[in-house]
Scaffold this motif. Sequence first.
Motif, PDB file in Angstrom:
ATOM      1  N   LEU A  71       3.169 -25.800  -6.115  1.00 52.97           N
ATOM      2  CA  LEU A  71       2.817 -27.016  -6.844  1.00 52.97           C
ATOM      3  C   LEU A  71       3.715 -28.190  -6.463  1.00 52.97           C
ATOM      4  N   ALA A  72       4.986 -27.910  -6.244  1.00 49.61           N
ATOM      5  CA  ALA A  72       5.895 -28.983  -5.818  1.00 49.61           C
ATOM      6  C   ALA A  72       5.451 -29.551  -4.474  1.00 49.61           C
ATOM      7  N   ALA A  73       4.961 -28.669  -3.581  1.00 48.31           N
ATOM      8  CA  ALA A  73       4.488 -29.117  -2.269  1.00 48.31           C
ATOM      9  C   ALA A  73       3.180 -29.898  -2.393  1.00 48.31           C
ATOM     10  N   PHE A  74       2.283 -29.423  -3.273  1.00 49.99           N
ATOM     11  CA  PHE A  74       1.033 -30.164  -3.489  1.00 49.99           C
ATOM     12  C   PHE A  74       1.341 -31.579  -3.978  1.00 49.99           C
ATOM     13  N   LYS A  75       2.268 -31.660  -4.928  1.00 53.29           N
ATOM     14  CA  LYS A  75       2.641 -32.939  -5.523  1.00 53.29           C
ATOM     15  C   LYS A  75       3.259 -33.880  -4.495  1.00 53.29           C
ATOM     16  N   LYS A  76       4.105 -33.335  -3.630  1.00 55.19           N
ATOM     17  CA  LYS A  76       4.865 -34.153  -2.688  1.00 55.19           C
ATOM     18  C   LYS A  76       4.068 -34.489  -1.425  1.00 55.19           C
ATOM     19  N   HIS A  77       3.301 -33.498  -0.910  1.00 58.37           N
ATOM     20  CA  HIS A  77       2.688 -33.672   0.408  1.00 58.37           C
ATOM     21  C   HIS A  77       1.180 -33.910   0.376  1.00 58.37           C
ATOM     22  N   ILE A  78       0.535 -33.696  -0.789  1.00 64.03           N
ATOM     23  CA  ILE A  78      -0.907 -33.960  -0.883  1.00 64.03           C
ATOM     24  C   ILE A  78      -1.143 -35.076  -1.900  1.00 64.03           C
ATOM     25  N   HIS A  79      -1.029 -34.775  -3.190  1.00 62.84           N
ATOM     26  CA  HIS A  79      -1.146 -35.792  -4.241  1.00 62.84           C
ATOM     27  C   HIS A  79      -0.716 -35.159  -5.566  1.00 62.84           C
ATOM     28  N   PRO A  80       0.009 -35.898  -6.412  1.00 69.80           N
ATOM     29  CA  PRO A  80       0.449 -35.335  -7.700  1.00 69.80           C
ATOM     30  C   PRO A  80      -0.701 -34.786  -8.550  1.00 69.80           C
ATOM     31  N   MET A  81      -1.888 -35.399  -8.453  1.00 65.40           N
ATOM     32  CA  MET A  81      -3.017 -34.959  -9.265  1.00 65.40           C
ATOM     33  C   MET A  81      -3.513 -33.565  -8.862  1.00 65.40           C
ATOM     34  N   GLY A  83      -1.534 -31.055  -8.182  1.00 66.32           N
ATOM     35  CA  GLY A  83      -0.707 -30.171  -8.996  1.00 66.32           C
ATOM     36  C   GLY A  83      -1.178 -30.136 -10.443  1.00 66.32           C
ATOM     37  N   ILE A  84      -1.508 -31.306 -10.987  1.00 67.86           N
ATOM     38  CA  ILE A  84      -2.021 -31.393 -12.363  1.00 67.86           C
ATOM     39  C   ILE A  84      -3.335 -30.620 -12.491  1.00 67.86           C
ATOM     40  N   PHE A  85      -4.189 -30.734 -11.474  1.00 68.60           N
ATOM     41  CA  PHE A  85      -5.467 -30.003 -11.465  1.00 68.60           C
ATOM     42  C   PHE A  85      -5.231 -28.504 -11.630  1.00 68.60           C
ATOM     43  N   PHE A  86      -4.288 -27.960 -10.862  1.00 67.55           N
ATOM     44  CA  PHE A  86      -4.020 -26.523 -10.945  1.00 67.55           C
ATOM     45  C   PHE A  86      -3.428 -26.136 -12.297  1.00 67.55           C
ATOM     46  N   ILE A  87      -2.544 -26.954 -12.823  1.00 67.43           N
ATOM     47  CA  ILE A  87      -1.946 -26.653 -14.130  1.00 67.43           C
ATOM     48  C   ILE A  87      -3.041 -26.579 -15.202  1.00 67.43           C
ATOM     49  N   LEU A  88      -3.957 -27.539 -15.202  1.00 71.73           N
ATOM     50  CA  LEU A  88      -5.015 -27.582 -16.218  1.00 71.73           C
ATOM     51  C   LEU A  88      -6.027 -26.459 -16.042  1.00 71.73           C
ATOM     52  N   THR A  89      -6.518 -26.274 -14.817  1.00 74.54           N
ATOM     53  CA  THR A  89      -7.571 -25.279 -14.594  1.00 74.54           C
ATOM     54  C   THR A  89      -7.054 -23.850 -14.735  1.00 74.54           C
ATOM     55  N   LEU A  90      -5.862 -23.580 -14.231  1.00 73.42           N
ATOM     56  CA  LEU A  90      -5.322 -22.221 -14.331  1.00 73.42           C
ATOM     57  C   LEU A  90      -4.955 -21.883 -15.774  1.00 73.42           C
ATOM     58  N   THR A  91      -4.481 -22.867 -16.527  1.00 74.10           N
ATOM     59  CA  THR A  91      -4.183 -22.624 -17.944  1.00 74.10           C
ATOM     60  C   THR A  91      -5.462 -22.308 -18.713  1.00 74.10           C
ATOM     61  N   THR A 214       6.685 -18.901  -6.029  1.00 74.55           N
ATOM     62  CA  THR A 214       7.810 -18.856  -6.976  1.00 74.55           C
ATOM     63  C   THR A 214       8.561 -17.543  -6.857  1.00 74.55           C
ATOM     64  N   LEU A 215       7.821 -16.417  -6.762  1.00 77.73           N
ATOM     65  CA  LEU A 215       8.453 -15.100  -6.671  1.00 77.73           C
ATOM     66  C   LEU A 215       9.263 -14.952  -5.382  1.00 77.73           C
ATOM     67  N   VAL A 216       8.722 -15.481  -4.284  1.00 74.74           N
ATOM     68  CA  VAL A 216       9.427 -15.406  -3.001  1.00 74.74           C
ATOM     69  C   VAL A 216      10.732 -16.201  -3.067  1.00 74.74           C
ATOM     70  N   ASP A 308       7.563 -25.421 -14.307  1.00 77.20           N
ATOM     71  CA  ASP A 308       8.840 -25.401 -13.579  1.00 77.20           C
ATOM     72  C   ASP A 308       8.617 -25.652 -12.091  1.00 77.20           C
ATOM     73  N   ASP A 309       7.511 -25.085 -11.562  1.00 73.25           N
ATOM     74  CA  ASP A 309       7.179 -25.293 -10.159  1.00 73.25           C
ATOM     75  C   ASP A 309       6.876 -26.774  -9.904  1.00 73.25           C
ATOM     76  N   TYR A 310       6.041 -27.361 -10.729  1.00 79.58           N
ATOM     77  CA  TYR A 310       5.611 -28.753 -10.534  1.00 79.58           C
ATOM     78  C   TYR A 310       6.786 -29.723 -10.620  1.00 79.58           C
ATOM     79  N   TYR A 311       7.676 -29.489 -11.579  1.00 82.33           N
ATOM     80  CA  TYR A 311       8.821 -30.394 -11.771  1.00 82.33           C
ATOM     81  C   TYR A 311      10.056 -29.960 -10.990  1.00 82.33           C
ATOM     82  N   GLN A 312       9.892 -28.927 -10.158  1.00 86.42           N
ATOM     83  CA  GLN A 312      10.969 -28.434  -9.297  1.00 86.42           C
ATOM     84  C   GLN A 312      12.231 -28.096 -10.089  1.00 86.42           C
TER      85      GLN A 312
END
Length: 413
Positions: A71-81, A83-91, A214-216, A308-312
Motif C-alpha cells: 500500500l505504501a508503494a501504491f500510494k507513492k508510485h501510483i496514486h494515494p487513492m 491505497g484508499i481503494f484497497f483499504i475500503l474494498t478489502l475491509t 508486510t509479512l516479508v 500501518d502499511d499505508y501510513y508506513q
Amino acid sequence: MSQLKRIVKSLLPGIFLFGYTIGTGSVTSMAKAGADYGMTLLWTVFLSCLITFLLIHLYGKFTLVSGETALAAFKKHIHPMVGIFFILTLTAHVSGSVIGVMGIVSNVCFEWSKMYVPGGIAPVYFALFFIGLVYFIFLLGKTGLFEKVLAFIVAIMAISFLMNFFLLRPPLVEIASGMIPKIPDTGPDESAFLVIASMVGTTVFSGLFILRTTLVKEAGWTMAELKTQRKDALFSGFMMFVVSAAIMAAAAGTLHAQALPLLNVSEMIKILEPTAGSFAVAVFTLGIIAAGVSSQFPNTALLPWLLDDYYQRKPDMKRANYRGIVLLISLLGLIVPVFDAPPIAVMITSQAFGALVLPVTVACIIILGNKASLMKDHVFSTALNIVLIAILIFAVIMSYMSYQGIFATLQAL
C-alpha cells in the motif's frame, strides 16, 4: 531438530497465508462446488492456486528488492487513492467474511453438539466463545506469536480435511476428469458463475498479496532469502490446492452423490454420519473449527495492518484504536447466530466480491514490477508481463462473472 525448526520458521509466512486462505469461506465455496457439480470445477481450484502462488511470490519479491510494502508503494508510485481503494474494498470484503465465517462455525458446532446434548447448544454461545478466543489472541499483539498459533491451528485443519478425504476415498477418475477445464451448463440453482467466482475470490484473494509484503518485511528477509521466499510461496499454493481439493471431494462424495444441494455447511454433518461414521463427522467438524479460527484472526486484524502499511508505520497491534476496530469487526460474527441470517448466501457473495478487486491487484503489480527505479535488475521480463496480462484478462472475466452472479442472487432474494 534444529534443521526442522529452521525449515518450519522459513515456512511460517506461507503457513500464515495458507491458513488465511483456507478458512470457512474456502470450505463453503469448495463444498458448494463439490455438492453442485462434483469434481467438475477442480480445474478452477488448480488455476486459482497457481495464480495465487505467482502473485504471492511477485509481491514478496517486490518487497525484497525495493524494501517497500504494497500500500505504501501504491500510494507513492501510483496514486494515494489506489491505497484508499484497497483499504475500503478489502475491509468491506473481510467484514462480510467475518459474518459468514462465524455463522458457519457456530452452526456446524450446533449440529455437532446435538450428537451429545439433547437439542444441542445454541449457536450464539459458540459464536461468543470463538469471537472471544480470536480477540484474546489479537490482544497479545505479536505477529510472531500469531504465526505460531496459526501454524498449529492450520496443521489441525489440514490433517482433519485430508483424513476426511481418505475416509471417503473419492474415485481417482472423477478427480482426474475435474482437471479438464469446463463450465457446467446447469446446476441445482443455476449459479455456476457465482460459485466459480467465489472459488477464485476466496483463493486469489487480494488481501493475501498486500499482507504478504508486510509479512516479508516483518520477517526481515532480504534478497539473500529470495529462494526461501519462492519456496515458501510454493508451499502455500500447493497446500491450498491439496486441502481445497479434499474439501471439494468430501462434498462430491456425499451431497453430489445423493443429488442434494448445499444450503448450509452443517448439512455435511448429517450426510457424513451415515456415510462415513461419527469419527468422520468429528474430524470434519474439527477441520471447520480450525479453518474458521485460522481465517477469522487475519480477517479481523487486516484493517490495522492495512492502515500501518499505508501510513508506513511499524505494525503495532496494541494501539487502543486498533483494539476498538478489531472488536467491532469481531462482533459482526454475531449477526448470523443472533438474526438467523443465511450464512452460505453471505459467504458466497462475500467471496465473489473479492474477485471484483482482483484486476486492480494484478494491474498494480504489473505497474510496480516494470518500474526500473524500483526493481533495478529484477524488472519484469517480457515473458512474465505476458503471463500477468493473461492473468489480468482472467481476473476481469472473473469480475464479470462475479457481478453477474451477485446480481442474480440479489434478484432472487
